[in-house]
Design a protein around this motif. Structure first.
Motif, PDB file in Angstrom:
ATOM      1  N   THR A   1     -15.213  12.218   4.683  1.00  0.00           N
ATOM      2  CA  THR A   1     -13.762  12.431   2.688  1.00  0.00           C
ATOM      3  C   THR A   1     -12.379  12.243   2.859  1.00  0.00           C
ATOM      4  OG1 THR A   1     -15.165  14.872   2.783  1.00  0.00           O
ATOM      5  CG2 THR A   1     -13.091  14.238   1.250  1.00  0.00           C
ATOM      6  N   MET A   2     -11.770  12.292   3.870  1.00  0.00           N
ATOM      7  CA  MET A   2     -10.516  12.060   3.711  1.00  0.00           C
ATOM      8  C   MET A   2     -10.848  10.428   3.576  1.00  0.00           C
ATOM      9  SD  MET A   2      -8.218  14.502   3.963  1.00  0.00           S
ATOM     10  CE  MET A   2      -8.247  16.147   4.646  1.00  0.00           C
ATOM     11  N   MET A   3     -11.176   9.609   3.983  1.00  0.00           N
ATOM     12  CA  MET A   3     -11.649   8.459   4.343  1.00  0.00           C
ATOM     13  C   MET A   3     -11.889   7.595   2.117  1.00  0.00           C
ATOM     14  SD  MET A   3     -11.297   5.245   5.757  1.00  0.00           S
ATOM     15  CE  MET A   3     -10.706   5.354   7.567  1.00  0.00           C
ATOM     16  N   ILE A   4     -12.625   8.358   1.735  1.00  0.00           N
ATOM     17  CA  ILE A   4     -12.594   8.123   0.750  1.00  0.00           C
ATOM     18  C   ILE A   4     -11.730   8.404  -0.083  1.00  0.00           C
ATOM     19  CG2 ILE A   4     -14.596   9.126  -1.344  1.00  0.00           C
ATOM     20  CD1 ILE A   4     -16.491   9.434   0.964  1.00  0.00           C
ATOM     21  N   PHE A   5     -10.880   9.210   0.160  1.00  0.00           N
ATOM     22  CA  PHE A   5      -9.613   9.501  -1.026  1.00  0.00           C
ATOM     23  C   PHE A   5      -8.702   8.069  -1.040  1.00  0.00           C
ATOM     24  CE2 PHE A   5      -9.681  13.937  -0.275  1.00  0.00           C
ATOM     25  CZ  PHE A   5     -11.444  14.666  -1.911  1.00  0.00           C
ATOM     26  N   GLY A   6      -8.370   8.209   0.061  1.00  0.00           N
ATOM     27  CA  GLY A   6      -7.439   6.809   0.892  1.00  0.00           C
ATOM     28  C   GLY A   6      -8.341   6.028   0.308  1.00  0.00           C
ATOM     29  N   ILE A   7      -9.128   4.846   0.197  1.00  0.00           N
ATOM     30  CA  ILE A   7      -9.426   3.952  -0.331  1.00  0.00           C
ATOM     31  C   ILE A   7      -9.786   4.186  -1.829  1.00  0.00           C
ATOM     32  CG2 ILE A   7     -12.130   2.839  -0.170  1.00  0.00           C
ATOM     33  CD1 ILE A   7     -12.266   3.120   2.676  1.00  0.00           C
ATOM     34  N   GLY A   8      -9.595   5.807  -2.443  1.00  0.00           N
ATOM     35  CA  GLY A   8     -10.189   5.160  -3.718  1.00  0.00           C
ATOM     36  C   GLY A   8      -9.153   5.631  -4.509  1.00  0.00           C
ATOM     37  N   TYR A   9      -7.998   6.076  -3.619  1.00  0.00           N
ATOM     38  CA  TYR A   9      -6.927   5.498  -4.545  1.00  0.00           C
ATOM     39  C   TYR A   9      -6.293   4.379  -3.623  1.00  0.00           C
ATOM     40  CZ  TYR A   9      -5.384  10.596  -4.774  1.00  0.00           C
ATOM     41  OH  TYR A   9      -5.312  11.699  -5.462  1.00  0.00           O
TER      42      TYR A   9
ATOM     43  N   MET B   1       0.739  -1.645  -0.067  1.00  0.00           N
ATOM     44  CA  MET B   1      -0.100   0.158  -0.247  1.00  0.00           C
ATOM     45  C   MET B   1       0.972   0.916  -0.168  1.00  0.00           C
ATOM     46  SD  MET B   1      -3.347   1.132   2.756  1.00  0.00           S
ATOM     47  CE  MET B   1      -3.657  -0.068   2.654  1.00  0.00           C
ATOM     48  N   GLU B   2       0.744   2.294  -0.848  1.00  0.00           N
ATOM     49  CA  GLU B   2       1.009   3.036  -1.157  1.00  0.00           C
ATOM     50  C   GLU B   2       1.273   4.055   0.421  1.00  0.00           C
ATOM     51  OE1 GLU B   2       3.100   4.405  -3.212  1.00  0.00           O
ATOM     52  OE2 GLU B   2       2.910   3.530  -5.341  1.00  0.00           O
ATOM     53  N   TRP B   3       2.296   5.113   0.549  1.00  0.00           N
ATOM     54  CA  TRP B   3       2.050   5.770   1.645  1.00  0.00           C
ATOM     55  C   TRP B   3       1.540   7.348   1.739  1.00  0.00           C
ATOM     56  CZ3 TRP B   3       2.321   9.997   2.738  1.00  0.00           C
ATOM     57  CH2 TRP B   3       3.407  11.481   2.257  1.00  0.00           C
ATOM     58  N   PHE B   4       1.360   7.048   0.758  1.00  0.00           N
ATOM     59  CA  PHE B   4      -0.144   7.985   0.551  1.00  0.00           C
ATOM     60  C   PHE B   4      -1.000   7.583   0.987  1.00  0.00           C
ATOM     61  CE2 PHE B   4       1.056   7.365  -3.861  1.00  0.00           C
ATOM     62  CZ  PHE B   4      -0.730   6.602  -4.599  1.00  0.00           C
ATOM     63  N   VAL B   5      -1.358   6.388   0.254  1.00  0.00           N
ATOM     64  CA  VAL B   5      -2.895   6.147   0.898  1.00  0.00           C
ATOM     65  C   VAL B   5      -3.061   5.840   2.587  1.00  0.00           C
ATOM     66  CG1 VAL B   5      -4.222   3.784   0.457  1.00  0.00           C
ATOM     67  CG2 VAL B   5      -2.740   4.691  -1.037  1.00  0.00           C
ATOM     68  N   LYS B   6      -1.985   5.610   3.071  1.00  0.00           N
ATOM     69  CA  LYS B   6      -2.076   5.206   3.996  1.00  0.00           C
ATOM     70  C   LYS B   6      -2.056   6.635   5.517  1.00  0.00           C
ATOM     71  CE  LYS B   6       1.070   1.557   4.518  1.00  0.00           C
ATOM     72  NZ  LYS B   6       1.839   1.057   5.238  1.00  0.00           N
ATOM     73  N   ALA B   7      -1.119   7.988   4.140  1.00  0.00           N
ATOM     74  CA  ALA B   7      -1.569   8.712   4.778  1.00  0.00           C
ATOM     75  C   ALA B   7      -2.680   9.240   5.340  1.00  0.00           C
ATOM     76  CB  ALA B   7      -0.623  10.018   4.290  1.00  0.00           C
ATOM     77  N   PHE B   8      -3.763   9.217   4.125  1.00  0.00           N
ATOM     78  CA  PHE B   8      -5.055   9.388   3.647  1.00  0.00           C
ATOM     79  C   PHE B   8      -6.358   9.350   5.293  1.00  0.00           C
ATOM     80  CE2 PHE B   8      -4.649  11.613  -0.548  1.00  0.00           C
ATOM     81  CZ  PHE B   8      -5.233  12.780  -0.116  1.00  0.00           C
ATOM     82  N   ILE B   9      -6.104   7.693   5.117  1.00  0.00           N
ATOM     83  CA  ILE B   9      -6.666   7.206   6.329  1.00  0.00           C
ATOM     84  C   ILE B   9      -6.221   7.358   7.510  1.00  0.00           C
ATOM     85  CG2 ILE B   9      -6.721   4.651   6.693  1.00  0.00           C
ATOM     86  CD1 ILE B   9      -6.572   3.822   3.854  1.00  0.00           C
TER      87      ILE B   9
ATOM     88  N   TRP C   1      -2.521  14.946  -1.321  1.00  0.00           N
ATOM     89  CA  TRP C   1      -2.894  14.505   0.693  1.00  0.00           C
ATOM     90  C   TRP C   1      -2.593  15.933   1.445  1.00  0.00           C
ATOM     91  CZ3 TRP C   1       0.229  15.409   5.306  1.00  0.00           C
ATOM     92  CH2 TRP C   1      -0.072  14.485   6.195  1.00  0.00           C
ATOM     93  N   TRP C   2      -1.211  16.703   0.679  1.00  0.00           N
ATOM     94  CA  TRP C   2      -0.227  18.489   1.346  1.00  0.00           C
ATOM     95  C   TRP C   2      -2.149  18.942   1.445  1.00  0.00           C
ATOM     96  CZ3 TRP C   2       2.301  18.538   5.270  1.00  0.00           C
ATOM     97  CH2 TRP C   2       3.951  17.810   5.470  1.00  0.00           C
ATOM     98  N   LEU C   3      -2.771  19.665   0.302  1.00  0.00           N
ATOM     99  CA  LEU C   3      -3.654  20.196  -0.209  1.00  0.00           C
ATOM    100  C   LEU C   3      -4.443  20.497   1.138  1.00  0.00           C
ATOM    101  CD1 LEU C   3      -3.539  20.322  -4.034  1.00  0.00           C
ATOM    102  CD2 LEU C   3      -2.948  22.772  -1.967  1.00  0.00           C
ATOM    103  N   ALA C   4      -5.267  19.073   0.429  1.00  0.00           N
ATOM    104  CA  ALA C   4      -6.769  18.158   2.030  1.00  0.00           C
ATOM    105  C   ALA C   4      -6.069  18.516   3.182  1.00  0.00           C
ATOM    106  CB  ALA C   4      -6.555  16.930   1.224  1.00  0.00           C
TER     107      ALA C   4
ATOM    108  N   GLN D   1      -1.963   7.118 -12.358  1.00  0.00           N
ATOM    109  CA  GLN D   1      -1.430   8.078 -13.530  1.00  0.00           C
ATOM    110  C   GLN D   1      -0.288   8.677 -12.725  1.00  0.00           C
ATOM    111  OE1 GLN D   1      -2.131   7.854 -16.547  1.00  0.00           O
ATOM    112  NE2 GLN D   1      -0.763   9.660 -17.098  1.00  0.00           N
ATOM    113  N   SER D   2      -0.420   9.429 -11.425  1.00  0.00           N
ATOM    114  CA  SER D   2       0.475  10.424 -10.821  1.00  0.00           C
ATOM    115  C   SER D   2       0.384  10.112  -9.340  1.00  0.00           C
ATOM    116  CB  SER D   2       0.072  11.954 -11.399  1.00  0.00           C
ATOM    117  OG  SER D   2       1.084  12.722 -10.054  1.00  0.00           O
ATOM    118  N   ARG D   3       1.464  10.091  -9.217  1.00  0.00           N
ATOM    119  CA  ARG D   3       1.643   9.373  -7.393  1.00  0.00           C
ATOM    120  C   ARG D   3       2.547  11.148  -6.753  1.00  0.00           C
ATOM    121  NH1 ARG D   3       6.044   7.973  -5.069  1.00  0.00           N
ATOM    122  NH2 ARG D   3       5.336   6.734  -3.018  1.00  0.00           N
ATOM    123  N   ALA D   4       2.761  11.906  -7.605  1.00  0.00           N
ATOM    124  CA  ALA D   4       3.451  13.031  -7.263  1.00  0.00           C
ATOM    125  C   ALA D   4       1.716  13.602  -6.866  1.00  0.00           C
ATOM    126  CB  ALA D   4       4.152  13.675  -8.165  1.00  0.00           C
TER     127      ALA D   4
END
Length: 153
Positions: A49-57, A1-9, A78-81, A69-72
């Motif tokens: 919403t953050m949970m939806i973003f994480g699960i969505g990614y 699992m990508e770190w940003f997915v865990k970060a959103f969750i 994540w930072w903007l949200a 398409q873009s990890r970056a």
């Protein structure tokens, strides 16, 4: 699992915890009901919403069989949200004390959050288009010539 997915969750769980604490504080101190917009945004935008973003990614690229398409862009999202939501919540908390002077903080936060949300949509849309193009290539179908597909298909 990508770190940003865990970060959103994880961010989702932190926002939920802070939202619960504020909700309890409002129950104990009824005058704190003036912080209801902050409480609502912590729970709805922060938790849901953050949970939806994480699960969505995590889930949606796998459902379409194509890497994101873009990890970056996901990391920037994540930072903007989170910065955006923190500013919105700060503006809502300051509002009862400084009035309309809190509006620039709230609107800056809302704008950052919205830019992040648009990045989420764009990133996943591009991922879905790439998956569709690869599927057509494998099947031998000609490319559609469209970069953004409508829901009319």
């Amino acid at each position: 699992m990508e770190w940003f997915v865990k970060a959103f969750i994880r961010a989702s769980l932190v926002w939920f915890t802070v939202g619960i604490v504020l909700g309890l504080a409002m129950a104990v101190h009824p005058a704190w009901v003036v912080y209801r917009p902050a409480h609502a945004h912590m729970n709805v935008v922060g938790f849901i919403t953050m949970m939806i973003f994480g699960i969505g990614y995590q889930l949606l690229p796998r459902l379409f069989g194509h890497q994101l398409q873009s990890r970056a862009l996901a990391i920037a999202h994540w930072w903007l949200a989170n910065v955006g939501l923190a500013l919105m919540v700060a503006g809502f908390i300051l509002g009862p004390h400084i009035g309309l002077k809190s509006a620039p903080i709230t609107s800056a936060g809302g704008s950052l959050f919205a830019i992040g949300a648009f990045a989420f949509v764009y990133n996943l849309w591009r991922t879905f288009n790439a998956a569709e193009a690869r599927h057509r290539l494998i099947k031998g179908d000609p490319p559609s010539g469209r970069t953004l597909t409508a829901l009319d298909e």
